[in-house]
Scaffold this motif. Sequence first.
Motif, PDB file in Angstrom:
ATOM      1  N   UNK A 174       0.826  -1.207   0.000  1.00  0.00           N
ATOM      2  CA  UNK A 174       0.000   0.000   0.000  1.00  0.00           C
ATOM      3  C   UNK A 174       0.869   1.269   0.000  1.00  0.00           C
ATOM      4  N   UNK A 175       1.947   1.244   0.779  1.00  0.00           N
ATOM      5  CA  UNK A 175       2.862   2.397   0.795  1.00  0.00           C
ATOM      6  C   UNK A 175       3.471   2.635  -0.585  1.00  0.00           C
ATOM      7  N   UNK A 180       3.733   5.950  -5.474  1.00  0.00           N
ATOM      8  CA  UNK A 180       3.671   6.028  -6.941  1.00  0.00           C
ATOM      9  C   UNK A 180       2.594   6.997  -7.393  1.00  0.00           C
ATOM     10  N   UNK A 181       1.445   6.947  -6.760  1.00  0.00           N
ATOM     11  CA  UNK A 181       0.323   7.814  -7.124  1.00  0.00           C
ATOM     12  C   UNK A 181       0.611   9.270  -6.774  1.00  0.00           C
ATOM     13  N   UNK A 182       1.174   9.499  -5.607  1.00  0.00           N
ATOM     14  CA  UNK A 182       1.459  10.860  -5.143  1.00  0.00           C
ATOM     15  C   UNK A 182       2.421  11.578  -6.075  1.00  0.00           C
ATOM     16  N   UNK A 188       4.746   1.712 -15.014  1.00  0.00           N
ATOM     17  CA  UNK A 188       6.035   1.008 -15.112  1.00  0.00           C
ATOM     18  C   UNK A 188       6.794   1.091 -13.790  1.00  0.00           C
ATOM     19  N   UNK A 189       6.779   2.292 -13.184  1.00  0.00           N
ATOM     20  CA  UNK A 189       7.453   2.462 -11.891  1.00  0.00           C
ATOM     21  C   UNK A 189       6.786   1.599 -10.828  1.00  0.00           C
ATOM     22  N   UNK A 190       5.455   1.568 -10.811  1.00  0.00           N
ATOM     23  CA  UNK A 190       4.740   0.790  -9.808  1.00  0.00           C
ATOM     24  C   UNK A 190       5.064  -0.695  -9.933  1.00  0.00           C
ATOM     25  N   UNK A 191       5.119  -1.197 -11.160  1.00  0.00           N
ATOM     26  CA  UNK A 191       5.437  -2.604 -11.376  1.00  0.00           C
ATOM     27  C   UNK A 191       6.834  -2.936 -10.841  1.00  0.00           C
ATOM     28  N   UNK A 192       7.785  -2.070 -11.183  1.00  0.00           N
ATOM     29  CA  UNK A 192       9.153  -2.306 -10.730  1.00  0.00           C
ATOM     30  C   UNK A 192       9.249  -2.188  -9.208  1.00  0.00           C
ATOM     31  N   UNK A 193       8.522  -1.254  -8.645  1.00  0.00           N
ATOM     32  CA  UNK A 193       8.538  -1.038  -7.204  1.00  0.00           C
ATOM     33  C   UNK A 193       7.992  -2.268  -6.456  1.00  0.00           C
ATOM     34  N   UNK A 194       6.906  -2.810  -6.954  1.00  0.00           N
ATOM     35  CA  UNK A 194       6.293  -3.989  -6.329  1.00  0.00           C
ATOM     36  C   UNK A 194       7.169  -5.222  -6.491  1.00  0.00           C
TER      37      UNK A 194
END
Length: 473
Positions: A174-175, A180-182, A188-194
């Motif tokens: 969730x963080x 990513x949204x903020x 692409x960033x969200x996928x890599x982050x997860x």
Amino acid sequence: MPKIPTFTAEKSMTSEASSVVSNIKLSPRSTVASALIPAAKQVQTYAIKKRDNEEKLQAKKTLLELKAESDKIIESQKDNPNEEESIGVWENSFKQLSNNKLSNIKNKRIKKLVEDSLELENLESVYHLKTNSFKAYEKQSVQVYNDKINMDVAKYKGTDNPILKVKYKEEIYRDAEDFNKEHELGSADLKKRLQTIDATLLFVDADYTIGLGFNNAAESIAKLDSDVNGASFINDDLFSNNIFNSYSQKINDLTIKGDPNADYDEAERLLSQLESFERYTGSKVVSGEREVKFATLRQKILTEKVGHDDLLRKIQMGNNFEEYNKDQRSLLSSEFYNALDARFNKSANKEKSEASTFEYDQRIDLFLSSNPDATEFEMQQYARDLRLNLIDKYQETSIETITAFNLEENKFNVIREAKDINRSYQEYLANPEAKNILKTLSKLNGYVDESGKPDVEMFLNDYTKILKQRQEG
């Protein structure tokens, strides 16, 4: 007689610097005058240009001074993520500085130049303040995000409660989504982050599983890896390095040389498990450069195991002897002094007790340092013999004849009369097997034959020389 021309001032005097204007009036019909008119205009133009350049230079100097002060204020706000606040601080501080500076400028043209340039400079300063605030916001936002993730990962790692693990894992996801949204970083960033989070938690779970020491650790880790499709975002080299390091750390923790809790057998079992470890894709962990590291680790464990076992035996043997040694020392002391017994509680008794135990400690230390490989039996045998010999040595002596014992300079610290030594020697000759102080002194001071029996003749030969020196000196 030629007429002398006169000049009349047309303006009143002023304190302001005026432009250079010549009042020379020449007749354009005069040949000489007509020739001077262009030159006079050039002088006038140059003078005006010179004045303008000097005023611009002065304005630039003033502007540079103000800009330097402005930059200092901007620098002080570079870590302030609040844009409105940082601009307000700058405006309040710089406005006073610039107003004070402008009020001291008397030349209106210079003042106007500074004011016009300041408008542009102030726009640039506000731009830098906004840029710095945004960078500060990004920097602090990233720091807070990383701290929160690391804190939740630590919580995840520190619990074996499956419900809490799910809770912490969901918080971490969730963080990442909120960050990513903020910052509008995109899918692409969200996928890599997860995926980074999945990799981190996978290695945490793998390390925990290895730490448990179960026989099926490799299979359990392979399933965890397969469940998140780890091979799609964790390359084999990164995966293998992490698994290898976890096993290596666990093995090193188990093999602290000399630690009674060390378990070299378990370490060998983990080595075997690591050697055959394969990822669910079939990739072997012990491969490439890790083969050399594994060979070094295994050799280290096998070598240390032998030394560890010997060291443990020595430690145990040392502990056993320490207790035995304390008992022997206590028995020696009580032979000469007992506070509860009127026969043995005099100051002379106490002094004799202290002298004998001091010599005992000195000789025990010398024996142990000279015989590091002595067995427990040999150490105990020496301590017992030493106690008995020291009892014999000090038993029949008076405190007045005892001097400070020193292994280097005064081993024969009990002053004995030559006649007493001769009598003891005659008794020895009459019955070599009987108890005799000369046999005791011989053993104490290392005068023994190959079988360990006291060599009274050799001892007496040296001791007689010492007695003679004492008589002469």
